[in-house]
Enzyme design. Sequence first.
Site, PDB file in Angstrom:
ATOM      1  N   LYS A 174      83.488  -1.108  11.052  1.00 18.39           N
ATOM      2  CA  LYS A 174      82.872  -0.316   9.988  1.00 18.39           C
ATOM      3  C   LYS A 174      82.924   1.141   9.964  1.00 18.39           C
ATOM      4  O   LYS A 174      82.268   1.667  10.863  1.00 18.39           O
ATOM      5  CB  LYS A 174      81.420  -0.886   9.854  1.00 18.39           C
ATOM      6  CG  LYS A 174      80.529  -0.494   8.745  1.00 18.39           C
ATOM      7  CD  LYS A 174      79.153  -0.801   8.562  1.00 18.39           C
ATOM      8  CE  LYS A 174      78.393   0.663   8.816  1.00 18.39           C
ATOM      9  NZ  LYS A 174      78.821   1.697   7.934  1.00 18.39           N
ATOM     10  N   GLU A 247      77.835   7.163  21.636  1.00 16.71           N
ATOM     11  CA  GLU A 247      78.388   8.671  21.414  1.00 16.71           C
ATOM     12  C   GLU A 247      77.136   9.274  20.547  1.00 16.71           C
ATOM     13  O   GLU A 247      77.480   8.980  19.183  1.00 16.71           O
ATOM     14  CB  GLU A 247      79.601   8.739  21.167  1.00 16.71           C
ATOM     15  CG  GLU A 247      80.656   8.232  22.343  1.00 16.71           C
ATOM     16  CD  GLU A 247      80.652   9.281  23.472  1.00 16.71           C
ATOM     17  OE1 GLU A 247      79.875  10.027  23.690  1.00 16.71           O
ATOM     18  OE2 GLU A 247      81.415   8.607  24.290  1.00 16.71           O
ATOM     19  N   CYS A 281      80.435  16.751  17.065  1.00 15.37           N
ATOM     20  CA  CYS A 281      79.101  16.476  17.927  1.00 15.37           C
ATOM     21  C   CYS A 281      79.064  17.371  19.262  1.00 15.37           C
ATOM     22  O   CYS A 281      77.973  17.736  19.371  1.00 15.37           O
ATOM     23  CB  CYS A 281      79.403  14.790  18.585  1.00 15.37           C
ATOM     24  SG  CYS A 281      79.850  13.557  17.668  1.00 15.37           S
ATOM     25  N   GLU A 378      69.718  19.466  16.068  1.00 16.44           N
ATOM     26  CA  GLU A 378      71.153  19.665  15.780  1.00 16.44           C
ATOM     27  C   GLU A 378      71.453  20.123  14.370  1.00 16.44           C
ATOM     28  O   GLU A 378      70.950  19.220  13.309  1.00 16.44           O
ATOM     29  CB  GLU A 378      71.802  18.383  16.143  1.00 16.44           C
ATOM     30  CG  GLU A 378      73.288  18.342  15.809  1.00 16.44           C
ATOM     31  CD  GLU A 378      73.766  16.924  16.094  1.00 16.44           C
ATOM     32  OE1 GLU A 378      73.296  15.840  16.108  1.00 16.44           O
ATOM     33  OE2 GLU A 378      74.885  16.793  16.521  1.00 16.44           O
TER      34      GLU A 378
HETATM   35  P1  ADP Z   1      74.388  10.005   9.588  1.00 22.01           P
HETATM   36  O1  ADP Z   1      72.821  10.089   9.460  1.00 22.01           O
HETATM   37  O2  ADP Z   1      74.971  11.338  10.016  1.00 22.01           O
HETATM   38  O3  ADP Z   1      74.979   9.416   8.449  1.00 22.01           O
HETATM   39  P2  ADP Z   1      74.433   7.659  11.254  1.00 22.01           P
HETATM   40  O4  ADP Z   1      74.229   7.446  12.679  1.00 22.01           O
HETATM   41  O5  ADP Z   1      73.274   7.137  10.097  1.00 22.01           O
HETATM   42  O6  ADP Z   1      74.762   9.054  10.924  1.00 22.01           O
HETATM   43  O7  ADP Z   1      75.757   6.902  10.547  1.00 22.01           O
HETATM   44  C1  ADP Z   1      76.792   6.445  11.451  1.00 22.01           C
HETATM   45  C2  ADP Z   1      77.300   5.209  11.133  1.00 22.01           C
HETATM   46  O8  ADP Z   1      76.207   4.352  11.203  1.00 22.01           O
HETATM   47  C3  ADP Z   1      77.668   5.045   9.822  1.00 22.01           C
HETATM   48  O9  ADP Z   1      78.768   3.929   9.758  1.00 22.01           O
HETATM   49  C4  ADP Z   1      76.245   4.138   9.228  1.00 22.01           C
HETATM   50  O10 ADP Z   1      76.625   3.393   8.220  1.00 22.01           O
HETATM   51  C5  ADP Z   1      75.893   3.559  10.323  1.00 22.01           C
HETATM   52  N1  ADP Z   1      74.396   3.065  10.381  1.00 22.01           N
HETATM   53  C6  ADP Z   1      73.412   3.471   9.750  1.00 22.01           C
HETATM   54  N2  ADP Z   1      72.236   2.850   9.900  1.00 22.01           N
HETATM   55  C7  ADP Z   1      72.564   2.002  10.783  1.00 22.01           C
HETATM   56  C8  ADP Z   1      71.906   0.964  11.645  1.00 22.01           C
HETATM   57  N3  ADP Z   1      70.594   0.518  11.197  1.00 22.01           N
HETATM   58  N4  ADP Z   1      72.460   0.115  12.406  1.00 22.01           N
HETATM   59  C9  ADP Z   1      73.748   0.097  12.764  1.00 22.01           C
HETATM   60  N5  ADP Z   1      74.579   1.017  11.863  1.00 22.01           N
HETATM   61  C10 ADP Z   1      73.935   1.925  11.143  1.00 22.01           C
END
Ligand code: ADP
Length: 476
Positions: A174, A247, A281, A378
């Site tokens: 995804k 990560e 990162c 960050e």
């Molecule tokens: P940012 O806040 O910088 O967008 P995230 O860690 O939220 O970073 O996003 C990284 C990935 O995690 C994206 O693919 C996002 O759709 C996904 N994501 C967001 N919320 C969740 C969740 N609760 N569980 C799993 N994946 C998630």
Amino acid sequence: MNLNPTLWIGGKAVQGAGSFAVTNPADLSTIAQAPKASAAQLDEAVEAARAVFPAWSGLPWAERQKLMRALADAVEANTDELARLLCLEQGKPLKGFAGMGAGFEIGGTLAWMRSTAELALPPETVQQDEAVSIEVHRKPIGVVGSITPWNYPLMIAIWHVIPAMLAGNTVVLKPSEQTPLTTLRFAELANAILPPGVLNVLSGAGELGAWMSAHEGIDKIVFTGSTPTGQAIMRSAAGNLKRLTLELGGNDAAIVLDDVDVEAAAGKIFATAFINNGQTCAALKRLYVQDGVYDALCEALAGIARSVKTGNGLAEDTDFGPLQNERQLKIVEELVNDARARGARILCGGERTDTSGHFYPITLVADIEDGAPLVDREQFGPVLPIIRFSDVEDALRRANASENGLGGSIWSRDIERAEALAARLECGTAWVNHHAVIQPNAPFGGVKGSGFGVEFASAGLQEFTTIQTRYVYRNP
Ligand code: ADP
């Protein structure tokens, strides 16, 4: 260019149950409608991945290696199109500062694909005698769910899925809802090469990631993203004891001692702090500089900053593009405004001038201390706090007083002393006289709040396997 992206389930292009718009951060136009996968489509993808797992994991290692090499060739043959898509959806310039834009991401993608494809995990012999043979074998885990972020959409997807597939796992990937297009195009290229169901790609928002993390048919999640999301994944992964590689964020400190060659160090510090517009990162995010070189280094960095250009990444002379999204832009703006209100000195940037996209200028903030959010949090954007210190032990203490532990660096001409200090940094990667450099043949991962598990090289490949220890006694 593929502007009718689809999901990829069981080797087939599938329309999403819904759709969502993907925005170009450089001009806020809509690039395309991306497919939005439903929970039922996730079930289908997991089923397809499970169905092909016995055949895929049963292939000889060399057969999967061949296919991984073919995937790299397919990416290489489509370099220009993929780089352009990256530029449009992510914002990074085609070329960029020091050539580290979209072309650099494709180059890195290829380097990692090709290096990873040559890895192997032969069994280890623990004991071999007349009575018994004891060997440690590595087996694939099953279905791997890969959840990727928006800063390096293609390269990070490759970091996840190539070792996963090489080791014999099948995958449901995804991409971030901010940047799904390059990954969906890669899925199309890959599905022309791989057996159906080995690589399924679904786009959707956080809820899709949450469904994946809780899905009983997924055996491992590899995730790159923020610490709170990593924590949410860890919580929902408990149901079937999913294996995890996380990560997460970093707030990397660099400690510059006063014996450095200021000009030489300034070039590397600038490049590694502002790589991908700071949206990296393991970028250098807190710069601790000793008294003796503080003013000179500030001046040298400001000199470079004044010479660079922020703008639309499609233009040849653009060094830095926009921030990828509005939320990140607001975070950066707030951190800088707060620093200014605290009396910190803005050496350059600090105000938006071009508001036609999510642009923010390269910004250097001096005379700031720990405790200010710009230092403690960050920033993940084009702003660098520069903190003065006199006592090295004090700087080391401050560098380590962070919840994060991804990378850190020591800068000095005294290599032995620098390495001894680097060894005391609480982080997964430490550099002497550099920062943010990574290679496919060296493991990379975080400690503390930056996650656990490593990627790259043999140690990274092992994360996509479980151990089976075999005791074979010769006499029944
Ligand atoms: P940012 O806040 O910088 O967008 P995230 O860690 O939220 O970073 O996003 C990284 C990935 O995690 C994206 O693919 C996002 O759709 C996904 N994501 C967001 N919320 C969740 C969740 N609760 N569980 C799993 N994946 C998630």
